[in-house]
Design a protein around this motif. Structure first.
Motif, short mmCIF file in Angstrom:
data_model
loop_
_atom_site.label_atom_id
_atom_site.label_comp_id
_atom_site.label_asym_id
_atom_site.label_seq_id
_atom_site.Cartn_x
_atom_site.Cartn_y
_atom_site.Cartn_z
N THR B 75 11.48 0.22 3.58
CA THR B 75 11.01 1.08 4.66
C THR B 75 10.34 2.31 4.07
OG1 THR B 75 13.29 1.85 4.70
CG2 THR B 75 12.57 0.46 6.54
N ALA B 76 9.37 2.76 4.79
CA ALA B 76 8.62 3.90 4.30
C ALA B 76 9.47 5.16 4.32
CB ALA B 76 7.37 4.09 5.15
N ARG B 77 9.60 5.76 3.16
CA ARG B 77 10.24 7.07 3.16
C ARG B 77 9.16 8.14 3.31
NH1 ARG B 77 11.74 5.91 -2.37
NH2 ARG B 77 13.12 4.09 -2.44
N GLU B 78 9.55 9.36 3.13
CA GLU B 78 8.53 10.42 3.13
C GLU B 78 7.83 10.38 1.79
OE1 GLU B 78 7.92 12.17 5.77
OE2 GLU B 78 9.53 11.14 6.84
N GLU B 79 6.70 9.75 1.78
CA GLU B 79 6.00 9.63 0.50
C GLU B 79 4.56 9.28 0.78
OE1 GLU B 79 7.93 6.44 -1.51
OE2 GLU B 79 7.48 5.05 0.10
N LYS B 80 3.77 9.34 -0.27
CA LYS B 80 2.37 9.02 -0.12
C LYS B 80 2.20 7.54 0.21
CE LYS B 80 0.21 12.92 -0.91
NZ LYS B 80 1.19 13.73 -1.63
N LEU B 81 1.16 7.22 0.96
CA LEU B 81 0.91 5.84 1.37
C LEU B 81 0.85 4.90 0.18
CD1 LEU B 81 0.21 3.70 3.45
CD2 LEU B 81 -2.18 4.37 3.26
N LEU B 82 0.16 5.34 -0.86
CA LEU B 82 -0.02 4.43 -1.99
C LEU B 82 1.26 4.24 -2.78
CD1 LEU B 82 -3.59 4.94 -3.36
CD2 LEU B 82 -2.58 2.98 -2.21
N THR B 83 2.12 5.23 -2.75
CA THR B 83 3.43 5.06 -3.39
C THR B 83 4.21 3.99 -2.65
OG1 THR B 83 3.32 7.44 -3.72
CG2 THR B 83 5.37 6.34 -4.33
N TYR B 84 4.13 4.10 -1.32
CA TYR B 84 4.76 3.07 -0.50
C TYR B 84 4.18 1.69 -0.80
CZ TYR B 84 5.76 0.31 3.67
OH TYR B 84 6.15 -0.67 4.52
N ALA B 85 2.87 1.63 -0.83
CA ALA B 85 2.21 0.35 -1.10
C ALA B 85 2.64 -0.20 -2.45
CB ALA B 85 0.69 0.53 -1.06
N ALA B 86 2.73 0.66 -3.41
CA ALA B 86 3.13 0.21 -4.74
C ALA B 86 4.55 -0.35 -4.73
CB ALA B 86 3.02 1.36 -5.74
N ARG B 87 5.43 0.35 -4.04
CA ARG B 87 6.81 -0.14 -3.94
C ARG B 87 6.85 -1.49 -3.24
NH1 ARG B 87 9.18 4.00 -1.06
NH2 ARG B 87 10.49 2.43 -0.09
N GLU B 188 -0.25 -11.16 -13.52
CA GLU B 188 -0.05 -10.73 -12.14
C GLU B 188 0.13 -9.22 -12.05
OE1 GLU B 188 3.27 -12.83 -10.73
OE2 GLU B 188 2.45 -14.80 -11.19
N GLU B 189 0.83 -8.69 -13.03
CA GLU B 189 1.08 -7.25 -13.03
C GLU B 189 -0.24 -6.48 -12.93
OE1 GLU B 189 4.22 -6.25 -13.19
OE2 GLU B 189 5.00 -8.27 -13.50
N GLN B 190 -1.16 -6.89 -13.77
CA GLN B 190 -2.42 -6.16 -13.83
C GLN B 190 -3.21 -6.32 -12.53
OE1 GLN B 190 -4.66 -7.05 -17.31
NE2 GLN B 190 -6.21 -5.48 -16.89
N VAL B 191 -3.19 -7.54 -11.98
CA VAL B 191 -3.89 -7.75 -10.72
C VAL B 191 -3.32 -6.83 -9.65
CG1 VAL B 191 -4.44 -9.42 -8.92
CG2 VAL B 191 -4.41 -10.15 -11.30
N ALA B 192 -2.01 -6.73 -9.63
CA ALA B 192 -1.37 -5.87 -8.63
C ALA B 192 -1.78 -4.41 -8.84
CB ALA B 192 0.15 -6.00 -8.73
N GLU B 193 -1.83 -4.02 -10.09
CA GLU B 193 -2.20 -2.63 -10.38
C GLU B 193 -3.62 -2.33 -9.93
OE1 GLU B 193 -2.11 -0.59 -14.42
OE2 GLU B 193 -0.11 -1.50 -14.24
N GLU B 194 -4.50 -3.28 -10.22
CA GLU B 194 -5.90 -3.09 -9.85
C GLU B 194 -6.05 -3.12 -8.33
OE1 GLU B 194 -8.81 -3.04 -12.29
OE2 GLU B 194 -7.07 -2.20 -13.29
N LEU B 195 -5.23 -3.92 -7.69
CA LEU B 195 -5.29 -3.96 -6.23
C LEU B 195 -4.98 -2.59 -5.66
CD1 LEU B 195 -5.63 -5.35 -3.55
CD2 LEU B 195 -3.26 -6.13 -3.68
N LEU B 196 -4.05 -1.90 -6.29
CA LEU B 196 -3.71 -0.56 -5.83
C LEU B 196 -4.91 0.38 -5.95
CD1 LEU B 196 -0.06 -0.01 -7.05
CD2 LEU B 196 -0.91 -0.15 -4.71
N LYS B 197 -5.63 0.26 -7.06
CA LYS B 197 -6.83 1.09 -7.21
C LYS B 197 -7.84 0.77 -6.12
CE LYS B 197 -8.03 0.62 -11.67
NZ LYS B 197 -8.60 0.94 -12.99
#
Lengths: 222, 222
Positions: B75-87, B188-197
């Motif tokens: 669940t989304a805590r009080e945090e930046k959207l992208l931090t949430y997305a990353a989690r 996969e890790e890298q793909v996920a990271e790039e997806l965040l960018k």
DNA sequence: TAAAGACGTGAATATACGTTCATGAATATC
DNA sequence: GATATTCATGAACGTATATTCACGTCTTTA
């Protein structure tokens, strides 16, 4: 001698097969039902195709060829990446409006349909992959698109979004899924338009960061 | 009296069913094969479930419940959207690493599996849709995310990308499709990271345009 | 220890479907 | 118009598989 099936009739049979296979996959479709839909007898199916799988592959080939033709017609001219994307989107949308079963069939083979079927689909996907990657790499070279990401991954995400839009227009489940997000009367046109805006930003870094940070990593926050 | 199947055994049966259905869909899986995989006899299946479809629904429910649990935990805590997305991305990735069949099963019902199955899946999708839309709307209010797009569509595109990443990690076809783009040894890790960018940019307009153009339309070019 | 009850077993049954083939109709050839 | 040839037809066959049920086995109870 009785005339062979006309070419139109043969196409009709393929279309019937595509529609049938598109609905529930290879196993769910029955040869008898397909024959009935096409207005022929089962015997004819087996005169033209060795067995169910052979017929399935023929349907797939026919369907993928049509898809490939669309892709080929929208070759990238000298133009901005987003103009290209917009043209592509429009053509794909027209295509899936006219032949929704083709899209559904493609979706089917993504989770069933043996190794041979998969290879056929991968040919088309591979062509798209190369095409998109190249177009994006050019756009990077021209300074239109961010350079801190690999063009292959940009192309990958791009294609992912295109595919999902196609599915969302043609496939039952994805249609209602879109409705979950966007409300019942989903205006595909508008979704496509907004997708372009989304892509535009995604392909761009804030202007003062283009060219400056070839390896940007995680910079600050949104 | 002979003991009833232990709860673990029942879970084992469900997992066997999920794995079987995930492979080729509802029709391709056979009850006998499922029983064999679970190390029981067919009779037991019919003692616990009325028929194949009933069993299929049970598998689906079990699988979706697990997915929903993951979604709930992030669940989304009080945090930046992208931090949430990353989690979210990390949790989903862990989940699909541990239970790839669950993802594959979900993918199956997107193109087969009757109305009842579809309704089950739409419950989860609906929950995700509401969640994502709300989180994104909040981020818009906080000025983190562009305001010239409807939060529902932003959420839709976001989920599309997440889903495709899941499929690309778990489903056979999508795995090799990713390989077409990214080469064999897909990290996969890298793909996920790039997806965040990619997402970071997509969610943002150039800074001087945030807040300034609530209806931006097509501005210039990339 | 014996009888009863609960439960799993897997061979048997019914059905659906892929595939074949004997049949007959339509066309061509003379 | 007679015969041969080509082709579509759809009932019939074999197989695969969902579903059932008579049986055997294990556990409880007295």
């Amino acid at each position: 001698m009785r005339k062979k099936l006309t070419e139109e009739k043969q196409l009709e049979i393929l279309e019937a097969g595509i529609a049938a296979f598109a609905e529930g996959g290879f196993h769910a479709a029955s040869m008898a039902e397909i024959a009935r839909r096409a207005g022929i007898s089962v015997g004819v199916l087996y005169k033209y195709y060795a067995n169910k799988e052979d017929f399935f592959r023929a349907c797939l080939r026919h369907s993928l060829a049509a898809l490939e033709r669309v892709l080929g017609e929208v070759t990238a001219r000298e133009e901005k990446l987003l103009t290209y994307a917009a043209r592509l989107l429009k053509e794909l949308r027209d295509f899936s409006r006219e032949h929704p079963s083709h899209i559904r069939l493609y979706h089917q083979i993504t989770n069933a349909g043996g190794a041979a079927a998969r290879r056929l689909a991968e040919e088309v996907e591979g062509a798209a992959a190369r095409l998109y990657t190249e177009v994006i790499a050019k756009a990077q070279a021209a300074g239109e698109v961010r350079r801190d990401m690999d063009p292959r991954l940009l192309a990958f995400f791009f294609d992912n979004l295109l595919m999902m839009l196609q599915f969302s227009c043609s496939c039952g489940y994805y249609r209602s899924r879109l409705a979950l997000y966007w409300g019942g009367a989903a205006e595909e046109e508008q979704v496509a338009e907004e997708l372009l805006k989304f892509l535009e930003s995604a392909f761009t870094l804030e202007r003062n960061q283009i060219d400056h940070r070839p390896k940007a990593g995680g910079r600050g926050n949104v």
